[in-house]
Design a protein around this motif. Structure first.
Motif, mmCIF file in Angstrom:
data_model
loop_
_atom_site.group_PDB
_atom_site.id
_atom_site.type_symbol
_atom_site.label_atom_id
_atom_site.label_comp_id
_atom_site.label_asym_id
_atom_site.label_seq_id
_atom_site.Cartn_x
_atom_site.Cartn_y
_atom_site.Cartn_z
ATOM 1 N N UNK A 104 1.728 8.430 5.125
ATOM 2 C CA UNK A 104 3.065 8.828 4.759
ATOM 3 C C UNK A 104 4.099 9.147 5.822
ATOM 4 N N UNK A 105 3.318 9.719 6.917
ATOM 5 C CA UNK A 105 4.391 10.278 7.922
ATOM 6 C C UNK A 105 4.630 9.134 8.875
ATOM 7 N N UNK A 121 0.767 -1.225 -0.137
ATOM 8 C CA UNK A 121 0.012 -0.075 -0.149
ATOM 9 C C UNK A 121 0.859 1.408 0.089
ATOM 10 N N UNK A 122 0.180 2.352 -0.035
ATOM 11 C CA UNK A 122 1.130 3.691 0.273
ATOM 12 C C UNK A 122 1.763 3.609 1.557
ATOM 13 N N UNK A 142 2.252 -0.589 -5.731
ATOM 14 C CA UNK A 142 1.512 0.398 -4.858
ATOM 15 C C UNK A 142 1.312 1.404 -5.954
ATOM 16 N N UNK A 143 -0.038 2.030 -5.735
ATOM 17 C CA UNK A 143 -0.585 3.164 -6.462
ATOM 18 C C UNK A 143 -1.285 4.156 -5.409
ATOM 19 N N UNK A 150 2.643 0.903 3.099
ATOM 20 C CA UNK A 150 3.803 -0.314 3.019
ATOM 21 C C UNK A 150 4.858 0.368 2.089
ATOM 22 N N UNK A 151 4.795 1.051 1.211
ATOM 23 C CA UNK A 151 5.788 1.318 0.147
ATOM 24 C C UNK A 151 6.597 2.431 0.890
ATOM 25 N N UNK A 152 6.018 3.362 1.518
ATOM 26 C CA UNK A 152 6.810 4.544 2.590
ATOM 27 C C UNK A 152 7.457 3.846 3.606
ATOM 28 N N UNK A 153 7.002 2.612 3.956
ATOM 29 C CA UNK A 153 7.901 1.849 5.271
ATOM 30 C C UNK A 153 9.056 1.165 4.466
ATOM 31 N N UNK A 154 8.946 0.643 3.168
ATOM 32 C CA UNK A 154 10.197 0.047 2.474
ATOM 33 C C UNK A 154 11.039 1.080 2.288
#
Length: 393
Positions: free
Chosen positions: A290-291, A10-11, A39-40, A13-17
């Protein structure tokens, strides 16, 4: 840690990666997603994508170059079925298992459904596949559309359907939509946007059921009325995706319970985004998704809570050509006053307005309609004041 697994492509999940690599983690990184898509961005699904102004490639949040830099193993189109916390293993629906030293839960939420919504012509809007199915139906001749739920997704979807020439009615069980977010006075102002956009708003009554045999033909209301419908969109909120965590050592209550640093009852497990109840609050907003990962990853790599997610909440919504922005923490006893701009017949006048929520002489939140620059200044002031209040200076 030799292996860190992110469950949820997810959004958040991508930011965590991204944060894992940015904060120096160089071990094995696995990203598991139940959708077949990388992710989209979800916010455009109810707006530009639904109306055809944006296409799927414009929703992508990552590209081949970044994927190479992340050096992650993407396991897409497969759902996580269980977590064996003691054995530190994620069990997948297809029988595979992933052993991991650290875990980021980013499984998001799924749309709530109504009984009988298996009828053709009944839609929810949460995923890219949902949006594709609804977009295809909206390309047909003008239709009678009923949107159940006047929250942000419902309002944005109603706005998009109206702009495509469909006849739209929004049904909201509460006396006014968005009251929990904006308070009664400002909810009334934003409700006026529906009328200005040519959409009928029915409030104070619920849905008793859906009519139709194979295809939906109407929506029965609890006040006895029936609204004819060729297309029904259900936007009554979302349920966090936590069923796969049943039986694990994690505490679950409308989300994964975390401390203020996104850390769960297990220090090697953190949660972010729509699925995470951080410090008692589950916030389904883009900015939270995102934060939170920066703080969560910091704590995951440290093995304990060393940082907290204390950003001032912020969200926005685009409806009927208007941009609504909100920041802060509104309380039921707050007073609200318009400090810039004005109203016209109960709706935002041309040029919009800026409103401040206040309690004991202090600003607690700010709301703007079509006043982006004044809003950003007010948001920065609110962030500074909140930080000062938190330190007691």
């Amino acid at each position: 840690m030799r292996t860190v697994t992110v469950v949820g492509a997810s959004l958040s999940g991508l930011y965590a990666a991204r944060e894992l690599r940015a904060q120096g983690y160089d071990g094995r990184l696995v990203v598991i997603g139940d959708e077949p898509h990388h992710p989209y961005d979800r916010p455009p699904l109810s707006k530009d994508f639904l109306t055809g102004r944006a296409d799927e490639n414009q929703l992508a949040l990552t590209d081949a170059e970044e994927s190479a830099e992340l050096d992650a193993e993407w396991m897409l189109g497969v759902r996580a079925r269980a977590l064996d916390a003691r054995g530190r293993t994620v069990v997948l629906d297809d029988g595979r298992t992933v052993s991991t030293d650290g875990l980021v839960i980013a499984t998001g939420a799924r749309a709530r459904r109504l009984p009988g919504d298996a009828l053709a012509g009944v839609h929810t809007l949460r995923t890219l596949d949902d949006a594709w199915a609804l977009r295809e139906e909206l390309t047909r001749s003008p239709r009678r559309v009923v949107v159940i739920g006047g929250g942000f997704i419902g309002a944005e979807t109603a706005s998009s359907c109206s702009s495509l020439g469909h006849s739209v009615t929004v049904v909201e069980a509460a006396p006014l939509p968005l009251t929990p977010h904006l308070g009664t006075d400002m909810a009334a102002v934003c409700a006026a946007l529906h009328r200005r956009g040519g959409v009928d708003l029915v409030t104070g009554t619920g849905v008793a059921g859906l009519r139709g045999t194979l295809t939906v033909s109407g929506v029965e209301l609890t006040d006895g009325r029936t609204l004819p419908a060729d297309l029904v969109i259900v936007g009554i909120g979302a349920t966090p995706n936590t069923s796969w965590l049943a039986g694990s050592a994690l505490a679950l209550r409308d989300g994964v319970l975390c401390d203020d640093g996104c850390v769960t009852a297990l220090p090697q497990v953190v949660a972010v985004g729509d699925v995470a109840r951080v410090g008692g609050v589950r916030a389904e907003h883009w900015t939270s998704a995102t934060q939170q990962p920066r703080v969560a990853v910091t704590n995951l790599l440290a093995g304990r809570t060393v940082a907290t997610a204390d950003a001032v909440p912020y969200f926005w919504s685009d409806q009927y050509g208007a941009r609504i922005q909100f920041a802060g923490r509104r309380g039921d006893g707050d007073t609200v006053r318009i400090t810039e701009g004005e109203l016209s017949d109960g709706a935002p006048a041309e040029g919009g307005f800026l409103a401040r929520y206040e309690r004991n002489g202090r600003t607690t939140a700010v709301l703007a309609v079509d006043r982006p620059r004044p809003f950003m200044r007010a948001r920065r002031e609110l962030t500074r004041e909140t930080a000062v209040a938190a330190t007691g200076e």
